[in-house]
Design a protein around this motif. Structure first.
Motif, mmCIF file in Angstrom:
data_model
loop_
_atom_site.group_PDB
_atom_site.id
_atom_site.type_symbol
_atom_site.label_atom_id
_atom_site.label_comp_id
_atom_site.label_asym_id
_atom_site.label_seq_id
_atom_site.Cartn_x
_atom_site.Cartn_y
_atom_site.Cartn_z
ATOM 1 N N ALA A 3 -59.107 -14.168 91.870
ATOM 2 C CA ALA A 3 -58.387 -14.318 93.045
ATOM 3 C C ALA A 3 -58.725 -14.929 94.007
ATOM 4 N N ASP A 56 -58.375 -15.985 98.254
ATOM 5 C CA ASP A 56 -57.684 -16.109 99.457
ATOM 6 C C ASP A 56 -57.253 -17.520 99.660
ATOM 7 N N ALA A 62 -54.233 -14.727 96.378
ATOM 8 C CA ALA A 62 -53.766 -13.539 97.136
ATOM 9 C C ALA A 62 -54.074 -13.700 98.526
ATOM 10 N N LYS A 70 -53.971 -6.605 103.238
ATOM 11 C CA LYS A 70 -55.032 -6.542 102.352
ATOM 12 C C LYS A 70 -55.920 -5.264 102.099
ATOM 13 N N TYR A 87 -54.137 -3.989 97.316
ATOM 14 C CA TYR A 87 -54.832 -4.443 96.117
ATOM 15 C C TYR A 87 -54.644 -3.669 94.836
ATOM 16 N N PHE A 113 -61.475 -7.759 87.966
ATOM 17 C CA PHE A 113 -61.052 -8.717 88.968
ATOM 18 C C PHE A 113 -62.179 -9.064 89.939
ATOM 19 N N MET A 170 -62.601 -11.242 93.736
ATOM 20 C CA MET A 170 -61.764 -11.875 94.625
ATOM 21 C C MET A 170 -62.715 -12.513 95.611
ATOM 22 N N GLY A 195 -63.073 -14.677 99.013
ATOM 23 C CA GLY A 195 -62.412 -15.253 100.338
ATOM 24 C C GLY A 195 -63.213 -15.453 101.583
ATOM 25 N N ASP A 227 -61.118 -9.523 102.165
ATOM 26 C CA ASP A 227 -61.114 -10.115 100.919
ATOM 27 C C ASP A 227 -62.404 -9.335 100.112
ATOM 28 N N VAL A 239 -62.057 -4.541 97.892
ATOM 29 C CA VAL A 239 -61.796 -4.919 96.393
ATOM 30 C C VAL A 239 -63.299 -4.334 95.856
ATOM 31 N N ALA A 276 -66.525 -9.143 94.435
ATOM 32 C CA ALA A 276 -66.000 -10.036 95.402
ATOM 33 C C ALA A 276 -67.102 -10.893 95.794
#
Lengths: 233, 233
Positions: free
Chosen positions: B12, B14, B126, B156, B161, B175, B177, B179, B185, B189, B196
């Motif tokens: 995902a 940002d 996202a 967020k 999430y 998953f 993320m 960002g 971000d 997560v 992330a």
């Protein structure tokens, strides 16, 4: 118009003025706004100016309360030709913020209808408006638990419904939309090959009013949500 | 911090200041706004007042340009103590509308990175912000075709999430993320058990700035999006 209930897998509900009361709060806000400005123009003329501002900004702001507040401020600024007090600007912001805090009053029979339909179908919400505001209203409604999916849409034209159907992986023929706007809830869905039922509300925003050419003979109308039960169960 | 790429199914991204330039336009808008009001207060003090208004209204307006315009108007009204001209109000609205028309300039290496990652992973967006505005920016970016799903979120935090992961039917461990905001971000997560990567942008809105307590030792940082390729491929 006969509803083919055997084809239906997903029932989508509009939210404002379909599940709960909304437009009367906007009309009250607009009335208060027009009254604030009646020293400059008669109230019906202020209302007309506001609608023009809203239509001019629709492609930029989209639907929802925040754009409505910005349009009220822009309209007030224009029609007062620079004579407006900042006190009035602050009152306009307060009128708008009250809309963002509106109480949620469910329309008659809504919860019972959702309880009974949710035992047989996947229910979703498909609504326009400000993201956070619509989420807040749904949360305050207590209805969230009946819905598998909530889609807050920037518009409700054919292409927006195509996106929604792709997202929820539902062919149009298995989809039925229930809502109070012929333009937004009924016609685009019928055009895509889905089904739709119109549940008119006693007041409709001018922008959502269908033209006279649309004959209700093309789609089913019911008077309240609980009338869906004998049709869909 | 080692990224476990074998676990990843969904990446995902940002959007603002991760895929394209955003914050400099907001900072330019804020600068123009503060300059408009410097007869009342020094520019840095106007900026501080604006930030206070934004934080006061955040739970009501949420994120995005329309709320930002409303906050500029409210701030201007307050600090001018009723002395503000409507010409200034109109200028503020124009500053805000320019933000809604900002050109989309992709950050370096973004498109090539998406092309290559999309061959191996499901990519999604996202992002926070105004619904229509974020949709418009994504459309204008030309990047829409690389994404399986676009989620415009009202916030967020962890619970947002969780909702997103449920919606896309992806367990947190599959998953990742990507960002520019540690607060929005990265941290939520990681807390949910996802992965992330932080891609800092040279300017960050005060509200998104992480506290000093957050040590980048807890997560991976890269300087630009193309540095994801050797890590994820």
């Amino acid at each position: 118009m006969i509803i083919n209930k055997n084809a239906i897998k997903v029932i989508a509900f509009d939210a404002d003025d379909t599940l709960w009361i909304n437009e009367p709060y906007f009309q009250k806000a607009e009335h208060d706004f027009c009254a604030l400005l009646e020293n400059y123009l008669p109230q019906h003329a202020v209302s007309k100016e506001l609608f023009e501002t809203e239509m001019n900004n629709l492609s930029l702001y989209g639907y929802g309360v925040k754009g409505f507040i910005l349009c009220m401020i822009e309209t007030a600024s224009r029609i007062s030709a620079g004579q407006l007090s900042l006190k009035t600007i602050n009152k306009i912001i307060a009128i708008g913020q009250d809309l963002l805090r509106m109480p949620i009053e469910l329309l008659e029979g809504v919860e019972d209808t959702l309880v009974r339909l949710s035992a047989h179908y996947k229910l979703i919400v498909a609504t326009k408006g400000d993201l956070l505001d619509q989420e807040r209203k749904l949360k305050n409604s207590g209805l969230q638990k009946y819905f598998h999916h909530v889609e807050i849409m920037s518009n409700k034209k054919n292409e927006d419904y195509i996106k929604l159907l792709n997202k929820i992986e539902c062919p149009a023929e298995n989809f039925i939309m229930i809502g109070n706007s012929i333009n937004s809830d009924v016609l685009p869905v019928l055009e895509l090959g889905g089904q739709a039922i119109h549940v008119p509300y006693h007041v409709t925003w001018t922008h959502e009013q269908a033209s006279d050419e649309v004959k209700p003979i093309n789609f089913l109308q019911v008077e309240s949500l609980d009338q869906l039960l004998p049709i869909l169960l």
